[in-house]
Design a protein around this motif. Structure first.
Motif, mmCIF file in Angstrom:
data_model
loop_
_atom_site.group_PDB
_atom_site.id
_atom_site.type_symbol
_atom_site.label_atom_id
_atom_site.label_comp_id
_atom_site.label_asym_id
_atom_site.label_seq_id
_atom_site.Cartn_x
_atom_site.Cartn_y
_atom_site.Cartn_z
ATOM 1 N N UNK A 98 -65.495 68.337 -69.015
ATOM 2 C CA UNK A 98 -64.396 69.277 -68.948
ATOM 3 C C UNK A 98 -63.079 68.560 -69.192
ATOM 4 N N UNK A 99 -62.086 69.292 -69.662
ATOM 5 C CA UNK A 99 -60.791 68.683 -69.949
ATOM 6 C C UNK A 99 -60.269 67.965 -68.720
ATOM 7 N N UNK A 100 -59.691 66.799 -68.928
ATOM 8 C CA UNK A 100 -59.104 66.028 -67.852
ATOM 9 C C UNK A 100 -60.063 65.070 -67.180
ATOM 10 N N UNK A 101 -61.354 65.278 -67.294
ATOM 11 C CA UNK A 101 -62.302 64.416 -66.586
ATOM 12 C C UNK A 101 -62.342 63.022 -67.172
ATOM 13 N N UNK A 102 -62.281 62.915 -68.503
ATOM 14 C CA UNK A 102 -62.383 61.595 -69.117
ATOM 15 C C UNK A 102 -61.241 60.693 -68.678
ATOM 16 N N UNK A 130 -55.162 78.007 -58.868
ATOM 17 C CA UNK A 130 -54.674 78.069 -60.235
ATOM 18 C C UNK A 130 -55.077 76.859 -61.063
ATOM 19 N N UNK A 131 -55.784 75.916 -60.443
ATOM 20 C CA UNK A 131 -56.235 74.714 -61.146
ATOM 21 C C UNK A 131 -57.570 74.985 -61.815
ATOM 22 N N UNK A 132 -57.808 74.361 -62.967
ATOM 23 C CA UNK A 132 -59.110 74.537 -63.622
ATOM 24 C C UNK A 132 -60.215 73.808 -62.848
ATOM 25 N N UNK A 133 -61.446 74.171 -63.134
ATOM 26 C CA UNK A 133 -62.594 73.470 -62.563
ATOM 27 C C UNK A 133 -62.585 72.050 -63.119
ATOM 28 N N UNK A 134 -62.726 71.058 -62.240
ATOM 29 C CA UNK A 134 -62.710 69.663 -62.680
ATOM 30 C C UNK A 134 -63.869 68.881 -62.086
ATOM 31 N N UNK A 135 -64.389 67.943 -62.875
ATOM 32 C CA UNK A 135 -65.346 66.969 -62.353
ATOM 33 C C UNK A 135 -64.539 65.922 -61.613
ATOM 34 N N UNK A 136 -64.964 65.569 -60.410
ATOM 35 C CA UNK A 136 -64.331 64.478 -59.671
ATOM 36 C C UNK A 136 -65.349 63.808 -58.777
ATOM 37 N N UNK A 137 -65.067 62.543 -58.450
ATOM 38 C CA UNK A 137 -65.968 61.832 -57.553
ATOM 39 C C UNK A 137 -66.014 62.562 -56.226
#
Length: 89
Positions: free
Chosen positions: A7-11, A68-75
């Protein structure tokens, strides 16, 4: 269609990149959570997937409700993200 693993932002955040995982490596779930926002406030959210990288780090696909934040992959950080029961108490 965009890969669920990039997803955008994860990289930029060190999250799973498309080359690192495939959809078959992702465990899709419905896990309600409570998230520490860092300012003393907590918010309800949801983890919709789990993934583990080659180093053994566990990642979650996290959506914080009404942020309002997009879904993000995070540790996954158990000190910041508290897993809530899915059913029954």
């Amino acid at each position: 269609m965009e890969s669920q693993c990039s997803p955008e932002g994860a990289e930029g955040a060190g999250g799973p990149a498309e080359a690192e995982c495939e959809d078959r490596d992702v465990q899709w779930v419905y896990q309600p959570v409570e998230v520490d926002l860092g300012d003393g406030a907590w918010a309800l959210g949801r983890i919709s997937a789990w993934w583990q990288d080659a180093a053994g780090q566990r990642w979650c696909r996290l959506r914080i409700g009404r942020s309002g934040q997009p879904v993000l992959w995070q540790r996954f950080d158990p000190a910041r993200v508290l897993l809530l029961p899915v059913s029954g108490l």
